[in-house]
Design an enzyme around this catalytic site. Structure first.
Site, short mmCIF file in Angstrom:
data_model
loop_
_atom_site.label_atom_id
_atom_site.label_comp_id
_atom_site.label_asym_id
_atom_site.label_seq_id
_atom_site.Cartn_x
_atom_site.Cartn_y
_atom_site.Cartn_z
N CYS A 115 -84.10 64.62 71.49
CA CYS A 115 -82.92 64.65 70.60
C CYS A 115 -82.45 63.21 70.32
CB CYS A 115 -81.78 65.43 71.23
SG CYS A 115 -82.08 67.18 71.48
N CYS A 159 -81.68 66.42 75.04
CA CYS A 159 -82.78 65.80 75.79
C CYS A 159 -83.18 64.49 75.12
CB CYS A 159 -83.98 66.75 75.86
SG CYS A 159 -84.76 67.03 74.25
N ASP A 176 -68.60 25.35 75.27
CA ASP A 176 -69.66 26.04 76.02
C ASP A 176 -70.29 27.17 75.21
OD1 ASP A 176 -69.15 24.51 78.36
OD2 ASP A 176 -67.46 25.82 78.85
N ASP A 205 -70.70 25.07 83.94
CA ASP A 205 -69.91 24.04 83.29
C ASP A 205 -68.93 23.49 84.34
OD1 ASP A 205 -68.51 22.59 81.16
OD2 ASP A 205 -66.94 24.07 81.50
#
Length: 733
Positions: free
Chosen positions: A16, A13, A630, A422
Site C-alpha cells: 500500500c 501493508c 556556521d 565551532d
C-alpha cells in the site's frame, strides 16, 4: 520547493505504502516523496506552482486511499481518529471471534475427540456462521482488495481475500454439490479472526510508537488568561495574538512563546529541552510555550503564537522526521513492490503442484496449501521494520531535547567518525567578558582612564567584544558617565573604531588596525602573546597615536564542554575545533576543552570547504555550530547539528538540533542513532527470514492455514514490539 505532510488513511501493508509513494512520484513537480506506513504520513517535496496540494490529494484518491493535510488536522482530531479506528477493529474482532468460536471447538474435536453438539456440525449452521464472518468481519479485506486492484496493484488485502475466499467457497461448494465431503469453514473463519487479532494488536503497538508526538501535543494548553482593558479574561488559545499579555499562575503551563514583563519563577523546560532542572526566569527572559511555571505569577508578552511557536515547530520537525524514510528502507521497498505478485505466483504454483501430485480427488489439500502460502506471506512486517523504529527513535530523541529532522540523518549519525565543533557559542559561552586591562609603561597607573575612554568609543558598537568592554567598564568604574557624545566616530568592520573624545584621538582594535595607522606595537608583542596564550582575544588601545593599553577579552568554556569532548572521544570519534579566531587563542581554548585537532583562522566561507576537504578523504563528518556563519558548514556536513540556543538560521540549516545547547547531548544522539540502526537491522532480518522460511514451508504442505494466519499476524506485531524496545534505550545524561 515546498514540503507537505499528508495523513494517509486506508494503508494496510508495505505494498500500500509503495503504491501511494509511486503514484505521487509520477506527478510533475514532485522532487521527493516518502510514505511512512507506521505513521500513516506522506512527506512530499514539490513545486507549489506546478503541483497544488489538492492535486496531490486527488492523485492519492485515484490510487484508492484518502489523504488530508496533516497541519490542518487538530491534535485532538488525530487522537480521536486513532481511538475510533481502534474501537472499530476491536468490535470487528469481537464479532468475528464470537462467530468463529464454534469452529474452534470443531478444530479441537479433531485433536481431542470431544462430544460436539449436533447443531455445531450442521452444514447449514456452519454456512451461516462462516458467511457472516467472511462478508462482515472480512469486508475490510474485500474493500481494500477492490481499491488496490482498481488502482492497478495488489496488496496484503488481496492475499487475505483470495486465501480465505478459497477455503470458504470450496466448503460452500461442498455443502451444495458434494454432501458428505469434509468442510473447511473453520479455516476461513479462524484465518479472518486471527488476522483481525493481529491487526488489532498491531494498531495498539503502532499507537504506542507515536506517543512522543501525542505527549508534545498535550503540552499545548487549550486556553490562556489575557489582560485586556485591565481585566483578566480566559480565552481559547487560538485567540491569543502577538503582543497580548498572558498571566501564568504557579503550576500552569505557559501557553505562548514570549518575554516575561513581570514576576520571577523557575520554569520546568524538561519536556521541550530534556533538561531536568527548572531554569530561573526573571523579567526580560524568554519563555517557551508548553513549559511549566513552577512558582510565582508571571506576566508574559506573547511574541510567537500558533504555528509559529517553538512547540509547534518541534511537533512539525518530529512529524516530518517520522514521515521520512531512511536509506536502509530502500531494499524493503524494492521487495515490497514485487512481493504480492510473486506470492500469488507461488500460491498458484503450489495449487497446481498439489493438484497434479495428489490427483483431483484431493482438491482440498491443494486449496489448503495454496491458502497457507497466501496468508503466511506478510509484506506488513517488511513495511513496518524501518518506519516503526524511526518513529520510536525520533520520539525518544524529542523527549530528550534532541530533534532529528529525518530518518536519513538518524541513519547517517551512527557512521560519523569525526565531529567538528565551532568555538564561539558552541564550545564557549559566546558571551565574551573583559578579563584584564594592562597599561604600557608610559600610561602606568592609568588603567581606569584607558578603560573609560575605550568604553566611550565602543558604546555604539554592537560587536560582542565591544559590548564586553562597555559592560566591564560599567562594572569596574563607579559613577562612569557614558551619556556624552564623541566629537567624531567611525567603525571599521572586522578591525576596530576611530574616535575623538574629550580632546583625545582614540584608536581601538586589533593589531593590524593599529599598524595600518602607523602605530608601533612591536614592544608590546610579548604581552599580547601572553594574553592570547591564555585564551584571550586582545584589543589594543591607542591614545593620540601612542599605544596606551592592551585589554584581554575572554570567552570562557561552557560548563560541560570538556566532559562532552571526552565522552565523544570515548565513542572512538575524532573531535576537531574549527574557528575564525587567531591560532593562539584557538589553541588555548582547545587545550582547555581537551581537543588536539584545531583549524584556526578559518573564515566563515571557508568552513564548509574544510568540511568537504576531509569528506573527500573518506570521513563521515558531523558539524556542530550555533551561528549564522556556521550555516554553510552545517549544510555541507554529512550531519549538521545545531545547538538550540543559537540562531534560527543555524537551526534551519542543521539536520539535528540540541534544544538546550548542551554539547553533552551529542553523545546520546549518537547512541540513539546506533541503537535505532541495530533495531532496524533486527526488524529487517526477522521480516525477511520469516517470509523466506514461512512461504516455502507453507508451499511444501507443512503448515496449517490457520497456523499460517496466526504467524502472519504475529510477525507484524513482533516487529513493532521490537521497535518499542527503543523506548527503554539508556542514553547518557
Amino acid at each position: 520547493m515546498e514540503k507537505t505532510l499528508l495523513k494517509i488513511e486506508g494503508m494496510h501493508c508495505a505494498a500500500c505504502a509503495a503504491r501511494v509513494e509511486n503514484s505521487i512520484k509520477k506527478l510533475d513537480g514532485v522532487k521527493e516523496a516518502a510514505v511512512n506506513l507506521a505513521a500513516g504520513i506522506a512527506s512530499i517535496e514539490h513545486l507549489p506552482d506546478q503541483l497544488s496540494v489538492e492535486e496531490l490529494i486527488e492523485s492519492i484518491s485515484h490510487a484508492g486511499y484518502t489523504a488530508r493535510v496533516l497541519a490542518d488536522i487538530a491534535p485532538e482530531s488525530l487522537e480521536e481518529v486513532a481511538r475510533l479506528e481502534l474501537q472499530q477493529k476491536k468490535r470487528l474482532l469481537f464479532f468475528s471471534a464470537v462467530l468463529s468460536f464454534p469452529f474452534l471447538i470443531t478444530m479441537l474435536d479433531n485433536f481431542l475427540n470431544l462430544p460436539l453438539p449436533s447443531l455445531v456440525a450442521e452444514p447449514a449452521v456452519q454456512t451461516a456462521l462462516a458467511s457472516a464472518v467472511q462478508f462482515v468481519a472480512g469486508a475490510p479485506f474485500y474493500i481494500g482488495s477492490y481499491r488496490s486492484l482498481k488502482g492497478g496493484s495488489a496488496n496484503m488485502d488481496v492475499l487475505v481475500a483470495i486465501g480465505t475466499s478459497a477455503a470458504y467457497f470450496y466448503s460452500l461448494a461442498a455443502v451444495f454439490f458434494f454432501p458428505g465431503t469434509p468442510l473447511y469453514f473453520e479455516v476461513s473463519t479462524m484465518l479472518i479472526t486471527l488476522i483481525l487479532l493481529g491487526k488489532y494488536l498491531e494498531a495498539l503497538a503502532k499507537n504506542r510508537t507515536s506517543e512522543a508526538i501525542k505527549n508534545l501535543m498535550r503540552l499545548q494548553p487549550k486556553t490562556a488568561i489575557l489582560i485586556r482593558s485591565g481585566l483578566e479574561t480566559e480565552v481559547p488559545i487560538y485567540e491569543v495574538e502577538v503582543g497580548d499579555t498572558v498571566i501564568i499562575r504557579p503550576g500552569e503551563r505557559i501557553p505562548v512563546d514570549g518575554e516575561i514583563t513581570e514576576g520571577s519563577s523557575a520554569v520546568d523546560e524538561s519536556m521541550v529541552t530534556g533538561e531536568s532542572l527548572p531554569v530561573d526566569k526573571t523579567p526580560g527572559d524568554f519563555v517557551t510555550g508548553g513549559t511549566v511555571n513552577t512558582f510565582g505569577i508571571l506576566k508574559v508578552r506573547a511574541s510567537r503564537v500558533g504555528k509559529d511557536s517553538a512547540l509547534a515547530q518541534i511537533i512539525r520537525i518530529v512529524q516530518e522526521a517520522q514521515g521520512s524514510k531512511a536509506p536502509v528502507q530502500l531494499l524493503a521497498d524494492k521487495v515490497a513492490g514485487y512481493f504480492v505478485p510473486v506470492v500469488l505466483t507461488i500460491a498458484t504454483a503450489t495449487f497446481s503442484y498439489w493438484l497434479w501430485s495428489s490427483g483431483s480427488e484431493n482438491l482440498a489439500k491443494s486449496v489448503l496449501n495454496a491458502t497457507a502460502v497466501l496468508v503466511v506471506a506478510c509484506p506488513c512486517a517488511m513495511g513496518l521494520a524501518t518506519p516503526a523504529s524511526i518513529m520510536v527513535g525520533t520520539g525518544r530523541g524529542a523527549e530528550n531535547g534532541i530533534l532529528v529532522k529525518g530518518g536519513e540523518y538518524l541513519e547517517k549519525l551512527h557512521k560519523v567518525d569525526m565531529v567538528f565543533l565551532d568555538k564561539t557559542g558552541t564550545i564557549t559561552r559566546g558571551e565574551p567578558e573583559l578579563a584584564s586591562v594592562l597599561a604600557v609603561k608610559r600610561f602606568a597607573g592609568q588603567e581606569e582612564k584607558i578603560l573609560a575612554l575605550a568604553a566611550q568609543a565602543e558604546k555604539y558598537s554592537e560587536h560582542p567584544i565591544a559590548r564586553a568592554i562597555v559592560k566591564g567598564a560599567v562594572d569596574r568604574i563607579s559613577n562612569l558617565d557614558l551619556s556624552r557624545e564623541p566629537e567624531e566616530f567611525k567603525a571599521v568592520p572586522g578591525k576596530g573604531v576611530l574616535c575623538r573624545f574629550d580632546g583625545y584621538s582614540l584608536l581601538i582594535g586589533n593589531k593590524r588596525f593599529l599598524e595600518e595607522h602607523g602605530i608601533d606595537i612591536s614592544c608590546q608583542q610579548p604581552a599580547i602573546e601572553k594574553l592570547q596564550a591564555a585564551g584571550n582575544t586582545t584589543v589594543l588601545v591607542a591614545i593620540d597615536q601612542q599605544i596606551a593599553g592592551i585589554m584581554g577579552v575572554a570567552d570562557t568554556l561552557k560548563e560541560y564542554s570538556q566532559e562532552a569532548v571526552q565522552t565523544i572521544k570515548n565513542l572512538g570519534i575524532e573531535v576537531w575545533m574549527i574557528t575564525g579566531d587567531n591560532r593562539q587563542t584557538a589553541m588555548a581554548i582547545a587545550s582547555q576543552a581537551g581537543i588536539e585537532n584545531v583549524l584556526a583562522e578559518v573564515p566563515a566561507a571557508e568552513k564548509a570547504r574544510e568540511v568537504k576537504r576531509l569528506q573527500e578523504k573518506g570521513h563521515i563528518i558531523a558539524m556542530v555550530g550555533d551561528g549564522i556563519n556556521d550555516a554553510p558548514a552545517l549544510a555541507s556536513a554529512d550531519v549538521g547539528i545545531a545547538v538550540g540556543t543559537g540562531t534560527d538560521i543555524a537551526v534551519e540549516a542543521a539536520n539535528i538540533t540540541l534544544m538546550n545547547g548542551d554539547l553533552r547531548k551529542i553523545v546520546p544522539a549518537i547512541q540513539l542513532s546506533r541503537a535505532t540502526m541495530r533495531n532496524i537491522k533486527q526488524n529487517l532480518f526477522w521480516a525477511f527470514i520469516y517470509n523466506i522460511i514461512g512461504i516455502p514451508v507453507a508451499a511444501a504442505g507443512m503448515l496449517n492455514p490457520v497456523m499460517a494466519g496466526a504467524a502472519m499476524g504475529l510477525s507484524s506485531v513482533s516487529v513493532v514490539a521490537n521497535a518499542l524496545r527503543l523506548k527503554r534505550t539508556r542514553l547518557s545524561s
